[in-house]
Design a protein around this motif. Structure first.
Motif, PDB file in Angstrom:
ATOM      1  N   LEU A  79      86.833  36.670  15.570  1.00 21.81           N
ATOM      2  CA  LEU A  79      85.438  35.700  16.725  1.00 21.81           C
ATOM      3  C   LEU A  79      85.761  35.541  17.581  1.00 21.81           C
ATOM      4  N   PRO A  80      87.018  33.684  17.771  1.00 32.46           N
ATOM      5  CA  PRO A  80      86.945  33.030  18.909  1.00 32.46           C
ATOM      6  C   PRO A  80      87.567  33.853  19.800  1.00 32.46           C
ATOM      7  N   LEU A  81      88.242  34.890  20.284  1.00 28.57           N
ATOM      8  CA  LEU A  81      89.058  35.824  20.661  1.00 28.57           C
ATOM      9  C   LEU A  81      87.901  36.812  21.523  1.00 28.57           C
ATOM     10  N   ILE A  82      87.002  36.924  21.430  1.00 23.62           N
ATOM     11  CA  ILE A  82      86.297  37.443  22.310  1.00 23.62           C
ATOM     12  C   ILE A  82      85.522  36.727  22.983  1.00 23.62           C
ATOM     13  N   PRO A  83      86.129  37.708  24.713  1.00 22.68           N
ATOM     14  CA  PRO A  83      85.771  36.664  25.957  1.00 22.68           C
ATOM     15  C   PRO A  83      83.888  37.311  25.972  1.00 22.68           C
ATOM     16  N   THR A  84      83.207  36.434  27.018  1.00 22.59           N
ATOM     17  CA  THR A  84      82.154  35.609  27.135  1.00 22.59           C
ATOM     18  C   THR A  84      82.454  36.842  28.393  1.00 22.59           C
ATOM     19  N   PRO A  85      80.563  37.309  28.336  1.00 17.15           N
ATOM     20  CA  PRO A  85      79.228  37.248  28.252  1.00 17.15           C
ATOM     21  C   PRO A  85      79.352  37.479  27.452  1.00 17.15           C
ATOM     22  N   ALA A  86      80.404  38.686  26.128  1.00 18.27           N
ATOM     23  CA  ALA A  86      79.850  38.968  25.229  1.00 18.27           C
ATOM     24  C   ALA A  86      79.702  37.472  24.171  1.00 18.27           C
ATOM     25  N   LYS A  87      78.349  38.100  23.245  1.00 13.87           N
ATOM     26  CA  LYS A  87      78.975  36.787  22.130  1.00 13.87           C
ATOM     27  C   LYS A  87      78.643  37.350  20.559  1.00 13.87           C
ATOM     28  N   PRO A  88      79.628  36.690  19.331  1.00 18.12           N
ATOM     29  CA  PRO A  88      80.523  36.750  18.808  1.00 18.12           C
ATOM     30  C   PRO A  88      79.490  36.222  17.703  1.00 18.12           C
ATOM     31  N   ILE A  89      79.576  37.523  16.748  1.00 18.74           N
ATOM     32  CA  ILE A  89      78.342  37.585  15.224  1.00 18.74           C
ATOM     33  C   ILE A  89      78.580  36.123  14.347  1.00 18.74           C
ATOM     34  N   ALA A  90      77.929  35.421  13.934  1.00 17.28           N
ATOM     35  CA  ALA A  90      78.390  33.682  13.401  1.00 17.28           C
ATOM     36  C   ALA A  90      78.888  34.804  11.978  1.00 17.28           C
ATOM     37  N   ALA A  91      79.967  34.088  11.140  1.00 17.85           N
ATOM     38  CA  ALA A  91      80.810  34.674  10.558  1.00 17.85           C
ATOM     39  C   ALA A  91      79.731  34.882   9.396  1.00 17.85           C
ATOM     40  N   ALA A  92      78.864  34.259   8.686  1.00 20.56           N
ATOM     41  CA  ALA A  92      78.280  34.311   7.942  1.00 20.56           C
ATOM     42  C   ALA A  92      77.239  35.464   7.864  1.00 20.56           C
ATOM     43  N   PRO A 140      80.865  54.125  10.239  1.00 22.10           N
ATOM     44  CA  PRO A 140      81.537  52.978   9.404  1.00 22.10           C
ATOM     45  C   PRO A 140      81.366  51.970  10.289  1.00 22.10           C
ATOM     46  N   HIS A 141      80.891  50.853  10.847  1.00 23.52           N
ATOM     47  CA  HIS A 141      81.514  49.242  11.268  1.00 23.52           C
ATOM     48  C   HIS A 141      80.853  48.307  11.363  1.00 23.52           C
ATOM     49  N   ILE A 142      81.800  47.281  11.143  1.00 23.46           N
ATOM     50  CA  ILE A 142      81.329  46.053  11.530  1.00 23.46           C
ATOM     51  C   ILE A 142      80.698  45.766  12.965  1.00 23.46           C
ATOM     52  N   THR A 143      79.296  45.043  13.541  1.00 22.75           N
ATOM     53  CA  THR A 143      79.159  44.426  15.132  1.00 22.75           C
ATOM     54  C   THR A 143      80.150  43.471  14.862  1.00 22.75           C
ATOM     55  N   LEU A 144      80.747  43.021  16.064  1.00 21.82           N
ATOM     56  CA  LEU A 144      81.612  41.821  16.066  1.00 21.82           C
ATOM     57  C   LEU A 144      81.120  40.733  17.093  1.00 21.82           C
ATOM     58  N   ALA A 145      80.061  41.294  17.944  1.00 21.05           N
ATOM     59  CA  ALA A 145      79.483  40.965  18.638  1.00 21.05           C
ATOM     60  C   ALA A 145      78.291  41.183  20.177  1.00 21.05           C
ATOM     61  N   ARG A 146      77.877  40.802  20.575  1.00 17.77           N
ATOM     62  CA  ARG A 146      76.845  41.626  20.948  1.00 17.77           C
ATOM     63  C   ARG A 146      76.838  40.786  22.156  1.00 17.77           C
ATOM     64  N   HIS A 147      76.220  42.715  23.722  1.00 17.48           N
ATOM     65  CA  HIS A 147      76.438  41.672  24.744  1.00 17.48           C
ATOM     66  C   HIS A 147      77.518  42.109  25.480  1.00 17.48           C
ATOM     67  N   SER A 148      78.298  42.955  25.178  1.00 13.62           N
ATOM     68  CA  SER A 148      79.735  43.290  25.458  1.00 13.62           C
ATOM     69  C   SER A 148      79.155  44.581  26.009  1.00 13.62           C
ATOM     70  N   LYS A 149      79.977  44.721  27.027  1.00 13.95           N
ATOM     71  CA  LYS A 149      79.878  45.606  28.095  1.00 13.95           C
ATOM     72  C   LYS A 149      80.893  46.505  28.651  1.00 13.95           C
ATOM     73  N   THR A 150      82.185  46.432  28.423  1.00 15.33           N
ATOM     74  CA  THR A 150      83.148  46.681  28.976  1.00 15.33           C
ATOM     75  C   THR A 150      84.460  46.189  27.597  1.00 15.33           C
ATOM     76  N   GLN A 165      68.173  29.905  16.609  1.00 12.57           N
ATOM     77  CA  GLN A 165      69.535  29.954  16.731  1.00 12.57           C
ATOM     78  C   GLN A 165      70.130  31.709  16.296  1.00 12.57           C
ATOM     79  N   GLY A 166      69.471  32.476  16.948  1.00 12.96           N
ATOM     80  CA  GLY A 166      69.240  33.908  16.720  1.00 12.96           C
ATOM     81  C   GLY A 166      69.125  34.946  15.806  1.00 12.96           C
ATOM     82  N   VAL A 167      69.480  35.604  15.362  1.00 15.63           N
ATOM     83  CA  VAL A 167      69.297  37.138  14.223  1.00 15.63           C
ATOM     84  C   VAL A 167      70.013  36.406  13.455  1.00 15.63           C
ATOM     85  N   CYS A 168      69.561  36.353  12.420  1.00 16.35           N
ATOM     86  CA  CYS A 168      70.126  36.223  10.788  1.00 16.35           C
ATOM     87  C   CYS A 168      69.447  36.845   9.821  1.00 16.35           C
ATOM     88  N   TYR A 169      70.690  37.299   9.130  1.00 15.96           N
ATOM     89  CA  TYR A 169      70.559  38.458   8.033  1.00 15.96           C
ATOM     90  C   TYR A 169      71.087  38.096   6.468  1.00 15.96           C
TER      91      TYR A 169
END
Length: 190
Positions: free
Chosen positions: A38-51, A135-145, A171-175
Motif C-alpha cells: 500500500l505505501p508503494l502506490i503513488p499518488t494520485p491513486a488512493k490506497p485502500i485502508a488495510a482493514a 477474482p481480485h483484491i482492490t488496493l487503490a482507488r482513483h488509479s488511472k495508470t 474518513q472514506g468507505v468502510c467495509y
C-alpha cells in the motif's frame, strides 16, 4: 452469536437499505503482504485502508435487513465449498479507476460457490451482477495508470465467507462485516 453452521451474525437489523456484498478476507500473512504494498502506490491513486482489504465474490447492491436475513439463512443452510485462488496480475480497471491484484477462476470450488451465491441472491431479490466473476483484491482507488510495483503472488485459501456493508464515512468507505460463516473444506488445491 455463532450457530452450528459456523455462522456468526453481528447486526442484521436496520431500517432502509444498505449497500451489501459477499466476500472473503485475506488470511493474516497475505494481509501483511498486501499492506506492505500500500505505501508503494503513488499518488494520485488512493490506497485502500488495510482493514478494508477483501476479495469480492458477489456485489449485491442495495438491500434491506429482511433481504439480508433471508440471504444469510439460505447460505447458512447450504454446503458452501472452501476454495483457493492465485492472485498474481496487477491490473488497473479504467471504469471504476481501481488498481487491483487479480487472478482467474481455476478452482472448480470457486466456480461452484459463485453459482450458488448467484442463485441465493436472485431468489432473495438482489439484482444479478453486471460482470462475470473476476477474482481480485482492490488496493487503490482513483488509479488511472499502472504504477511500477513489484511482482506479487498471493494464494488465497478462502475458508470464511462474509456479508459486508459498504458504508460511506467522513474518513472514506468502510467495509463492515454483518455476518460470516465458515466454508466447507473441500481440500482445494488448484
Amino acid at each position: 452469536m455463532k450457530t452450528e453452521s459456523g455462522a456468526t451474525t453481528k447486526n442484521l437489523d436496520w431500517t432502509g437499505e444498505r449497500r451489501l456484498f459477499l466476500g472473503v478476507r485475506p488470511d493474516a500473512a497475505n494481509a501483511r503482504l498486501l499492506a506492505d504494498i500500500l505505501p508503494l502506490i503513488p499518488t494520485p491513486a488512493k490506497p485502500i485502508a488495510a482493514a478494508n482489504l477483501h476479495l469480492t465474490l458477489l456485489f449485491l447492491g442495495q438491500g434491506t435487513a429482511f433481504q439480508a436475513r433471508q440471504l444469510t439463512d439460505a447460505l447458512a443452510a447450504l454446503p458452501l465449498p472452501a476454495f483457493s485462488v492465485l492472485l498474481d496480475e496487477w491490473q488497473v480497471w479504467p471504469g471504476p479507476a481501481v488498481l487491483c491484484l487479480a487472478g482467474d477462476v481455476v478452482d472448480l470450488a470457486l466456480a461452484e460457490l459463485y453459482q450458488q451465491l448467484l442463485q441465493v441472491a436472485s431468489t432473495n431479490g438482489f439484482t444479478p451482477p453486471q460482470h462475470d466473476l473476476k477474482p481480485h483484491i482492490t488496493l487503490a482507488r482513483h488509479s488511472k495508470t499502472m504504477p511500477e510495483l513489484p511482482p506479487l503472488q498471493i494464494r488465497l485459501q478462502a475458508k470464511t465467507i462474509v456479508l459486508f456493508h459498504s458504508e460511506s464515512t467522513p474518513q472514506g468507505v468502510c467495509y463492515r462485516p454483518l455476518w460470516q460463516r465458515d466454508l466447507d473444506d473441500t481440500s482445494s488445491t488448484n
